[in-house]
Design an enzyme around this catalytic site. Sequence first.
Site, PDB file in Angstrom:
ATOM      1  N   HIS A 188       2.071  -7.428   7.755  1.00 44.36           N
ATOM      2  CA  HIS A 188       1.188  -6.303   7.612  1.00 44.36           C
ATOM      3  C   HIS A 188       2.214  -5.000   7.478  1.00 44.36           C
ATOM      4  O   HIS A 188       3.385  -5.029   7.854  1.00 44.36           O
ATOM      5  CB  HIS A 188       0.412  -5.984   9.069  1.00 44.36           C
ATOM      6  N   ASP A 217      -6.954 -10.635  10.296  1.00 40.74           N
ATOM      7  CA  ASP A 217      -7.792 -11.625   9.427  1.00 40.74           C
ATOM      8  C   ASP A 217      -7.377 -13.048   9.774  1.00 40.74           C
ATOM      9  O   ASP A 217      -8.052 -13.756   9.138  1.00 40.74           O
ATOM     10  CB  ASP A 217      -7.472 -11.165   8.003  1.00 40.74           C
TER      11      ASP A 217
HETATM   12  N1  ACO Z   1       3.974 -14.918   3.372  1.00 41.39           N
HETATM   13  C1  ACO Z   1       5.174 -14.991   3.125  1.00 41.39           C
HETATM   14  N2  ACO Z   1       6.036 -13.834   2.755  1.00 41.39           N
HETATM   15  C2  ACO Z   1       5.423 -12.639   2.994  1.00 41.39           C
HETATM   16  C3  ACO Z   1       4.374 -12.454   3.601  1.00 41.39           C
HETATM   17  C4  ACO Z   1       3.279 -13.377   3.864  1.00 41.39           C
HETATM   18  N3  ACO Z   1       2.061 -13.430   4.309  1.00 41.39           N
HETATM   19  N4  ACO Z   1       4.135 -11.048   3.714  1.00 41.39           N
HETATM   20  C5  ACO Z   1       5.388 -10.553   3.240  1.00 41.39           C
HETATM   21  N5  ACO Z   1       6.158 -11.477   3.068  1.00 41.39           N
HETATM   22  C6  ACO Z   1       7.376 -11.122   2.547  1.00 41.39           C
HETATM   23  C7  ACO Z   1       7.862 -10.654   1.176  1.00 41.39           C
HETATM   24  O1  ACO Z   1       7.946 -11.640   0.314  1.00 41.39           O
HETATM   25  C8  ACO Z   1       8.970  -9.766   1.586  1.00 41.39           C
HETATM   26  O2  ACO Z   1       9.949 -10.697   1.355  1.00 41.39           O
HETATM   27  P1  ACO Z   1      11.460  -9.999   0.563  1.00 41.39           P
HETATM   28  O3  ACO Z   1      11.657  -8.858   1.447  1.00 41.39           O
HETATM   29  O4  ACO Z   1      12.186 -11.092   0.856  1.00 41.39           O
HETATM   30  O5  ACO Z   1      11.041  -9.553  -0.904  1.00 41.39           O
HETATM   31  C9  ACO Z   1       8.747  -9.217   2.831  1.00 41.39           C
HETATM   32  O6  ACO Z   1       8.005 -10.045   3.637  1.00 41.39           O
HETATM   33  C10 ACO Z   1       8.247  -7.940   2.794  1.00 41.39           C
HETATM   34  O7  ACO Z   1       6.885  -7.845   2.058  1.00 41.39           O
HETATM   35  P2  ACO Z   1       6.057  -6.676   1.410  1.00 41.39           P
HETATM   36  O8  ACO Z   1       5.144  -7.296   0.296  1.00 41.39           O
HETATM   37  O9  ACO Z   1       7.126  -5.817   0.889  1.00 41.39           O
HETATM   38  O10 ACO Z   1       5.330  -5.989   2.644  1.00 41.39           O
HETATM   39  P3  ACO Z   1       4.325  -5.011   2.510  1.00 41.39           P
HETATM   40  O11 ACO Z   1       4.223  -4.206   3.879  1.00 41.39           O
HETATM   41  O12 ACO Z   1       4.106  -4.277   0.946  1.00 41.39           O
HETATM   42  O13 ACO Z   1       2.840  -6.082   2.447  1.00 41.39           O
HETATM   43  C11 ACO Z   1       1.204  -7.300   3.072  1.00 41.39           C
HETATM   44  C12 ACO Z   1       1.920  -6.123   3.791  1.00 41.39           C
HETATM   45  C13 ACO Z   1       0.531  -6.772   1.823  1.00 41.39           C
HETATM   46  C14 ACO Z   1      -0.041  -7.247   4.160  1.00 41.39           C
HETATM   47  C15 ACO Z   1       1.763  -8.525   3.185  1.00 41.39           C
HETATM   48  O14 ACO Z   1       2.526  -8.942   4.220  1.00 41.39           O
HETATM   49  C16 ACO Z   1       0.862  -9.755   2.693  1.00 41.39           C
HETATM   50  O15 ACO Z   1       0.551  -9.970   1.396  1.00 41.39           O
HETATM   51  N6  ACO Z   1       0.326 -10.356   3.556  1.00 41.39           N
HETATM   52  C17 ACO Z   1      -0.907 -11.581   3.216  1.00 41.39           C
HETATM   53  C18 ACO Z   1      -2.208 -10.800   2.742  1.00 41.39           C
HETATM   54  C19 ACO Z   1      -2.701 -10.125   4.170  1.00 41.39           C
HETATM   55  O16 ACO Z   1      -3.093 -11.039   4.885  1.00 41.39           O
HETATM   56  N7  ACO Z   1      -3.309  -9.078   4.190  1.00 41.39           N
HETATM   57  C20 ACO Z   1      -4.011  -8.488   5.275  1.00 41.39           C
HETATM   58  C21 ACO Z   1      -3.292  -7.195   5.643  1.00 41.39           C
HETATM   59  S1  ACO Z   1      -4.267  -6.805   7.024  1.00 41.39           S
HETATM   60  C22 ACO Z   1      -5.775  -6.109   6.647  1.00 41.39           C
HETATM   61  O17 ACO Z   1      -6.123  -5.584   5.560  1.00 41.39           O
HETATM   62  C23 ACO Z   1      -6.731  -5.969   7.754  1.00 41.39           C
END
Ligand code: ACO
Length: 431
Positions: A308, A366
């Site tokens: 998140h 979720d």
């Molecule tokens: N699985 C594996 N790796 C992940 C995940 C994941 N679900 N989420 C983040 N990471 C990793 C990224 O690859 C990144 O790694 P790095 O630093 O080595 O490049 C690091 O964690 C940070 O990720 P970001 O994408 O920069 O974090 P951000 O805060 O932008 O993204 C997000 C948050 C979009 C929710 C992300 O965690 C994601 O895509 N999760 C899966 C989708 C999801 O469940 N969304 C629901 C959000 S809650 C809602 O809307 C109610």
Amino acid sequence: MADTQKSATLTIGDDSYDLPIYSPTAGPDVLDIRKLYGQAGVFTYDPGFTSTASCDSTITYIDGGQGVLLHRGYPIDQLAEKSHYLEVCYLLLYGVLPTAAQLEEFETTITLHTMLHEQMQNFFRGFRRDAHPMAIMVGVVGAMSAFYHDSTDISDEHQREIASHRLIAKMPTIAAWAYKYSIGQPFVYPRNDLDYASNFLRMCFAVPAEDYEVNPILSRAMDRIFTLHADHEQNASTSTVRLASSSGANPFACIAAGIACLWGPAHGGANQACLEMLKEIGSVDRIPEFIARAKDKDDPFRLMGFGHRVYKNFDPRATVMKQSADEVLELLGVENNPVLQVAKELEKQALEDPYFAEKKLFPNVDFYSGIILEAMGFPTSMFTPIFALSRTVGWISQWKEMIADPQNKIGRPRQLYLGETSRDYVDIEKR
Ligand code: ACO
């Protein structure tokens, strides 16, 4: 705007600029850079708004590090346990918990607005039968501006109030009808003797030939899903609603914009994507393969329902949702459902894995909502519409707050331009 006693000094070359610092009632201090461009001729750069507060707000507070979510100061777990969705709607809209008389009046008002203009059925029928219900919701909610002219003047407080009530009241009818249309069943009209959640379940699952008796445990679980998704401060869809509204657009157009933004898999679409992922994993023995893929930098796959932008600890909504999932699955006698088994084991293995611990990736709301919704009988395509229905009150509360704010002005971010500088047009035969 809060008073400031503190300031920061920014030095660029030989010049220094004082930037006021505001202290919120909770959360990190905020640096005021509004005069920076005028004084120093520079912009700040923050794609994805990871360090930018876009507004003042008194509605919702999140402490992502501690896993705290407060609506008007009340913790989400207390609201999920002791309150119910329409009371939380009142709280979000008006800032206080209602008295018994205020709540009764509010519930009556919402109930009296549940029907849709009969001609709106033509909108539904214009969509292809296989349209995603979110596509229908974006279209139909936007089209409300063409049906409810008497609540589109945003300068009139009374009209804003009516638009708010209409949106909260009609959204379950719109979401249920989007579903009914997609499965080729007749639309079921709302029934005003039912509570908000029961009415929605009935509009989804009753048919004219056979009524649907709403199980109170399922209706309570549905209400909790609505409550847990009601607001989440300045997330992507809420910021979209605020930005759309900053131009003076009418409320139905703004909420349609919020629904469009919510649709994406990184936001509201994650619950659908999560359940699809759990089904694709299929069995507990395949979990290590998917965890390895999520960790692989060269593989775009991510564990849906994990991570998140704000929560770097357990999402407090996920904890309540997990309890609800257990209750619903027990009631329906599907505790041994393979998807749930995969979900539980995936959560365990991911939380034990150093990759997820180091990056502070925890299950979000979720991760469990999709399991409950599927057990209730909803297809995955309805998961995001249910999120949109629930979040409508949050969008509206933020929209109302923004319009009443004297600082409100059109949102207009700037950019770091990296394109070509001025060059002369080249005639087509010379390219
Ligand atoms: N699985 C594996 N790796 C992940 C995940 C994941 N679900 N989420 C983040 N990471 C990793 C990224 O690859 C990144 O790694 P790095 O630093 O080595 O490049 C690091 O964690 C940070 O990720 P970001 O994408 O920069 O974090 P951000 O805060 O932008 O993204 C997000 C948050 C979009 C929710 C992300 O965690 C994601 O895509 N999760 C899966 C989708 C999801 O469940 N969304 C629901 C959000 S809650 C809602 O809307 C109610």
